[in-house]
Write a protein that holds these residues in place. Structure first.
Motif, PDB file in Angstrom:
ATOM      1  N   GLN A 109      38.096  64.908  60.752  1.00 13.21           N
ATOM      2  CA  GLN A 109      38.010  64.495  59.351  1.00 13.21           C
ATOM      3  C   GLN A 109      39.280  64.838  58.603  1.00 13.21           C
ATOM      4  O   GLN A 109      39.806  64.036  57.835  1.00 13.21           O
ATOM      5  CB  GLN A 109      36.814  65.175  58.681  1.00 13.21           C
ATOM      6  N   ARG A 110      39.781  66.057  58.851  1.00 17.34           N
ATOM      7  CA  ARG A 110      40.978  66.463  58.116  1.00 17.34           C
ATOM      8  C   ARG A 110      42.172  65.615  58.522  1.00 17.34           C
ATOM      9  O   ARG A 110      42.964  65.207  57.673  1.00 17.34           O
ATOM     10  CB  ARG A 110      41.252  67.945  58.352  1.00 17.34           C
ATOM     11  N   SER A 134      42.214  62.575  59.712  1.00 15.47           N
ATOM     12  CA  SER A 134      42.174  61.199  59.219  1.00 15.47           C
ATOM     13  C   SER A 134      42.396  61.169  57.713  1.00 15.47           C
ATOM     14  O   SER A 134      43.014  60.252  57.180  1.00 15.47           O
ATOM     15  CB  SER A 134      40.852  60.535  59.588  1.00 15.47           C
ATOM     16  N   ASN A 135      41.937  62.217  57.033  1.00 11.93           N
ATOM     17  CA  ASN A 135      42.176  62.289  55.599  1.00 11.93           C
ATOM     18  C   ASN A 135      43.670  62.359  55.317  1.00 11.93           C
ATOM     19  O   ASN A 135      44.206  61.668  54.456  1.00 11.93           O
ATOM     20  CB  ASN A 135      41.474  63.538  55.048  1.00 11.93           C
ATOM     21  N   LEU A 193      34.809  68.094  64.800  1.00  7.02           N
ATOM     22  CA  LEU A 193      34.448  67.154  63.744  1.00  7.02           C
ATOM     23  C   LEU A 193      35.306  67.383  62.507  1.00  7.02           C
ATOM     24  O   LEU A 193      35.844  66.455  61.906  1.00  7.02           O
ATOM     25  CB  LEU A 193      32.971  67.339  63.402  1.00  7.02           C
ATOM     26  N   GLU A 194      35.461  68.663  62.168  1.00  9.32           N
ATOM     27  CA  GLU A 194      36.239  68.984  60.971  1.00  9.32           C
ATOM     28  C   GLU A 194      37.691  68.572  61.149  1.00  9.32           C
ATOM     29  O   GLU A 194      38.325  68.034  60.239  1.00  9.32           O
ATOM     30  CB  GLU A 194      36.139  70.490  60.703  1.00  9.32           C
ATOM     31  N   GLN A 209      23.010  64.140  61.690  1.00  7.39           N
ATOM     32  CA  GLN A 209      24.346  63.617  61.952  1.00  7.39           C
ATOM     33  C   GLN A 209      24.777  63.933  63.384  1.00  7.39           C
ATOM     34  O   GLN A 209      25.320  63.098  64.096  1.00  7.39           O
ATOM     35  CB  GLN A 209      25.342  64.208  60.961  1.00  7.39           C
TER      36      GLN A 209
END
Lengths: 140, 798, 113
Positions: free
Chosen positions: B573-574, B576-577, B569-570, B164
């Motif tokens: 992701q968080r 956008s979640n 990255l985290e 990834q």
């Protein structure tokens, strides 16, 4: 779905061939008159569906032991292959070739690679429609 | 389609058959089917040497999308040929090696070789295309196949992580590169590299020139793992070792270098180009070699070493680009820096390739790559040990190996920076030779660590999973071939000079006439003393390594680039979640309300602002009796669907509307549509009925209560669409393009049914995608019905 | 005729929207069916109606109806058939698995994602 409809069954036997022949006619004539791969394919699948209604699914799949998913895949391969094949002749993607050939019985016949492309469309349409109908029909 | 094109796409073609061959011949290692191809291609490309060595190029063109200037132009010149030979040559050796490395009983060889071939073809495409869009396409293909190969053992968490990471970083760079390519296109109006180079002088003043330069460099830096984007390469080592040897040291990571070399004639006039490449290169060289020393995993050492060597080649290319600023290219030494870059590129591929294979052998035969567990393997693996000595000594820059030669040339280039008097090099140029020298010391240290910690010292059998022994002959052939190249080129460097290096140099610095002659002995010059200094200090530091290793503890563990990547990255992701959750509440109705409300709002505002509503009755057709009848039927049918409660009635009404629409097609002179609609409607109704035939009766026919908000929204949508339909008809912005089809249907496509000809010929691409969509829908349906989870369902039906 | 068609299309869109906003899956699917009919007629109407003969060169007429909207619609008809079939089976499966076709009850619960 088990039906015992004698009239429908007898009529189907006769009508079926007419529809299928008509669908082939429409498919091949598509370049000049209304028709083509889509309609032809849909008509053919309509005929098979009629067969399924008149008899039942098991009987039909015994008569026509075709894997429709493979059929759709073959169709895609035909269409994609015709499209990509043009590249081998130094012309852009999807360029078709056509010409006239003197065949022994048929006489002067127009041949066109678009027909192969359309055959792909035909196969995909039949394959897809029948896959859909068959999977739902067999479910239970 | 020429033979050259066929050569480029042949790996893709073979890849199609690999799964079939794998299934048919389970007893034969699939690698044997793959092996002939790279060998064949290698000998095919060898035949080009006679052409390129006279500084000629071969160009073959196949039109791809001529409308926007994208043609598959394959061009063989010195630089491309050097890479093509590396790709196919090392490719053959790697495939041979992998046959012994990957067991045919345990591994999924079919996927492995498909990915590998995919890579090989893509990489050949990158280095042999003259069109930037084609190059970009192949470039992304290499990222993609690298992703698949790193994640080959996808059941391992670390493999997935590494895959990834490499994908995100290299594709980020790739996209930026695409931006750069488009900027170049805007400036020059062509995608062809040779034409862009021809126009290079005219675009330097363009305001887009610097952005294009930066975008393209970003692509090259991410691909070639330059600081600070190097973090993906160590994690990419999760791939099987043959892949690391091939993609992540010899070929793919050099694509960035290739790009820089290829674009040098375009951008070299800009000082920023020289500074950025030389600066990032030298920083990478230092950071890579410095970090390699503290690694304990053999492959990690090699990964960092690759990073540092890539940095070294990069910095040489950067300085070499300065050569284009001098009229007298021949006598300037900058050409020599470029020569060193090209020469080292080749040397690096040989010794690093063989070292990766050696490490693979150690891993394969002992079960570990941890230097804390290894030691004393010299007695068990004498041949492997010899190979390792050759590889590492060449890497450290010791005579008589090829690494020594290119290292000397590297030092020459760096010392001469002091004489450079353009782009403010007078002030900061000093740093280059100093950093280069320090980095070389570290290079020396990790090279020694690599070989001596593994093969000498105390043998610790209790820490090894297997009892070590020499590798099978098949596995040794490839590293032996590479190691012998290391020695042969060390002694006879000039066998490459005129055949490969000089033509490659010609591509980077056009019209240079540089006399390529590499000599072993330069006399007692600063370079020699630098090398002696490296060796002396290196030995000293290597012996005292445990004492000063604590230096590395001073670097904070929480502030590394990897941390930054992970946390970033985290965070994304968080975030956008969270954002998604604010409007995705799981109710379809809410989403549709959003969509329709937006639809009404945006269209109504546009029509109001642009004053777009035009009502013009001058050009309308007559209204017939049948048409009114049909229109009424549709209106009545569609409105009554809203008020019926029975499902069956609703389905029948839908069918009725559909048939009426098909009658409309008849009246509106669209026989193809009428036919299709008629048949489709029949099949649809059958489908609807079939689906609901199986369903139980509705328990309580829920009343469809009238909802005011729904009604308002739907009336709004209806009104807007009516307004659009009216305006669209009254407001003809330009003439219809249908005349083209009327005129060309028979002459161009030999058909008479225009609709059908448009479908299969003029717009065949649409149709191709359409049937693809259809097939996907069918597969989806098939999957939904046939493939379900376990046997839970059966009990419910009973 | 175009003006009449504009209103017919508007009504098709209106009914479709109303159906799609209801809770029953089947009604939503019927709604999408109506929506595609509306869209097809809209494309056809935009190009102008009843101008010239059918787009077959064999007719040898002086003017032909615009063939492009027809080709577009032909593609759209077949695609919408595929989509409708997919929806239908989706609804059917949901119904069989969960025993309801009410979208409000298909929502799942929070924290289940």
């Amino acid at each position: 779905m088990k039906t015992n409809d004698l009239i429908l069954q007898t009529t189907t036997k006769v009508v079926l061939f007419i529809i299928i022949l008509f669908s082939f006619h429409i498919f091949f004539a598509g370049h000049y008159t209304p028709g083509g791969g889509f309609v032809g394919g849909l008509l053919t699948s309509g005929a098979i569906i009629l067969l399924m209604l008149a008899f039942d699914m098991k009987t039909v799949s015994q008569i026509l032991p075709v894997n429709y998913i493979y059929m759709a895949a073959t169709g895609l391969l035909f269409a994609g292959g015709t499209a990509a094949g043009a590249l081998f002749f130094n012309v852009p993607l999807l360029t078709h070739a056509f010409g006239h050939v003197d065949l022994p019985i048929l006489g002067d016949t127009a041949l066109h690679t678009a027909t192969i492309f359309d055959l792909g469309v035909f196969l995909v349409v039949v394959g897809v429609t029948m896959t859909i109908i068959q999977t739902i029909g067999e479910d239970e | 389609m020429s033979l050259l094109h066929l050569a480029i796409i042949s790996p893709f073609l073979l890849a199609i058959f690999i799964p079939i061959l794998y299934k048919l011949f389970r007893n034969i290692h699939t690698g044997w089917f793959v092996l002939p191809l790279p060998i064949l291609l290698f000998s095919y490309f060898l035949s080009f040497i006679s052409i390129t060595s006279t500084h000629k190029t071969i160009t073959e063109s196949v039109p791809w999308i001529p409308a926007i200037g994208v043609d598959f132009i394959a061009k063989v010149d010195g630089l491309g040929l050097l890479f093509a030979l590396l790709i196919t040559g090392i490719g053959s050796l790697v495939v041979l090696y992998s046959i012994y490395y990957l067991s045919k009983d345990k591994e999924k060889l079919n996927t492995f070789y498909v990915y590998l071939l995919l890579f090989m073809g893509a990489m050949l495409g990158v280095v042999l295309s003259d069109n930037l869009i084609v190059l970009y396409t192949f470039w992304e293909f290499t990222s993609f196949s690298s992703f698949l190969l790193i994640g080959y053992w996808y059941d391992r968490e670390k493999s997935r992580y590494g895959a990834q990471k490499s994908m995100l970083i290299t594709v980020l760079g790739g996209l930026s590169m695409l931006g750069g390519i488009i900027l170049l296109y805007i400036m020059t109006g062509t995608f062809n590299i040779s034409e862009i180079i021809a126009q290079a002088a005219g675009i330097t003043e363009n305001p887009l020139f610097i952005p294009a330069l930066i975008c393209i460099l970003l692509g090259a830096f991410t691909k070639s793992a330059q600081f600070p984007f190097h973090i993906w390469l160590p994690d990419a080592m999760e791939a099987p070792t043959p892949v690391s040897a091939y993609l992540h040291s010899a070929t793919m990571v050099k694509a960035g270098i290739y790009l820089v070399a290829r674009m040098t004639p375009v951008f070299a006039s800009e000082g920023l180009w020289v500074w950025l490449i030389a600066g990032f290169g030298i920083a990478t060289l230092f950071w890579g070699s410095f970090n390699a020393v503290r690694q304990t995993d053999l492959k990690a050492i090699l990964a960092f070493s690759t990073i540092s060597q890539l940095g070294m080649i990069m910095s040489l290319l950067g300085l070499g680009a300065a050569a284009l600023h001098f009229d007298d290219v021949k006598n300037s030494f900058y050409g020599a820096a470029t020569l060193a870059a090209v020469f080292h590129l080749f040397n690096h591929a040989t010794f690093k390739g063989s070292l990766f294979m050696v490490v693979g052998i150690v891993d394969h035969e002992t079960g570990t790559r941890d230097i804390r567990k290894l030691g004393g393997l010299m007695n068990f693996m004498p041949i492997t040990f010899t190979l390792a000595i050759i590889g590492t000594f060449s890497m450290a820059g010791l005579p008589p190996f090829n690494g020594f030669l290119s290292k000397e040339m590297f030092f020459t280039g760096m010392i001469r920076v002091l004489e450079l008097d353009i782009f403010n090099f007078e002030t900061w140029g000093m740093l280059f030779p100093v950093i280069a020298w320090i980095a070389s010391v570290f290079t020396f240290i990790y090279s020694m660590v690599l070989v001596f910690k593994t093969f000498t010292g105390k043998y610790q059998p209790e820490k090894l999973e297997k009892k070590p022994h020499e590798a099978p002959m098949g596995m040794l052939i490839s590293p032996i071939v590479l190691a012998s190249l290391v020695i042969i080129i060390g002694f006879f460097p000039n066998i490459l000079a005129n055949s490969i290096l000089s033509p490659a140099l010609e591509s980077i610095l056009p019209n240079n006439n540089i006399d390529v002659h590499i000599s072993f002995w330069h006399g007692f010059k600063p370079e020699l003393f630098m090398t002696i200094g490296v060796i002396a200090l290196g030995i000293l530091l290597f012996l005292t390594l445990p004492k000063w290793k604590r230096v590395y503890d001073f670097f904070p563990k929480k502030l590394t680039l990897n941390r930054l990547y992970d946390n970033g990255l985290e965070l994304i992701q968080r975030a956008s979640n969270k954002l998604t959750k604010t409007y995705m509440n799981g109710s379809i109705r809410t989403y549709l309300v959003y969509i329709f409300a937006f639809f009404i709002f945006i269209l109504a505002t546009t029509i109001a602002v642009k004053n777009a509503f035009i009502f013009d009755t001058s050009n309308i057709s007559s209204i017939g009796f049948y048409e009114v009848l049909l229109a009424l039927a549709i209106v009545i049918g569609s409105i009554s669907i809203l008020f019926v409660n029975s499902r069956m009635t609703a389905i029948i009404l839908l069918g009725a509307v559909g048939y009426t629409v098909s009658l409309f097609y008849v009246l509106f002179r669209a026989p193809d549509l009428a036919l299709t609609q008629l048949v489709i409607e029949t099949i649809s109704v059958a489908l609807f009925l079939l689906c609901f035939y199986h369903l139980p009766k509705k328990r309580n026919e829920e009343r469809n209560r009238f909802k005011l908000t729904n009604a308002i929204i739907s009336i709004g949508v209806g009104a807007i669409v009516t307004v659009i339909a009216l305006s669209a008809h009254s407001n003809k912005v330009f003439d219809s393009i249908s005349e083209y089809y009327v005129e060309n249907t028979y002459t161009e496509a030999a058909g008479k049914n225009m609709v059908n000809v448009i479908l299969v010929d003029f717009r065949g691409f649409d149709t191709l995608f359409e049937i693809t969509v259809l097939t996907i829908a069918a597969l989806g349906i098939f999957a939904m019905i046939k493939l379900r989870m376990g046997g839970k369902k059966k009990n419910e039906n009973k | 005729m175009e003006i009449v068609m504009a209103f017919v299309i508007g009504i098709l869109f209106m009914s479709a929207t109303y159906l799609m906003l209801s809770k029953s899956l089947l009604r939503i699917i019927i709604g999408t069916g109506l929506l595609s009919h509306g869209a097809h007629l809209l494309i056809l109407t935009m190009g102008g109606l009843k101008r010239g003969t059918v787009p077959l060169l064999g007719e040898e007429a002086s003017s032909y109806t615009d063939p492009i909207p027809q080709a577009l619609i032909l593609t759209a008809i077949v695609i919408s058939f595929g989509v409708t079939a997919f929806f239908l089976v989706l609804a059917y499966r949901a119904y069989k698995e969960l025993g309801t076709d009410n979208t409000e009850r298909l929502r799942g619960n929070e924290g289940n994602d």
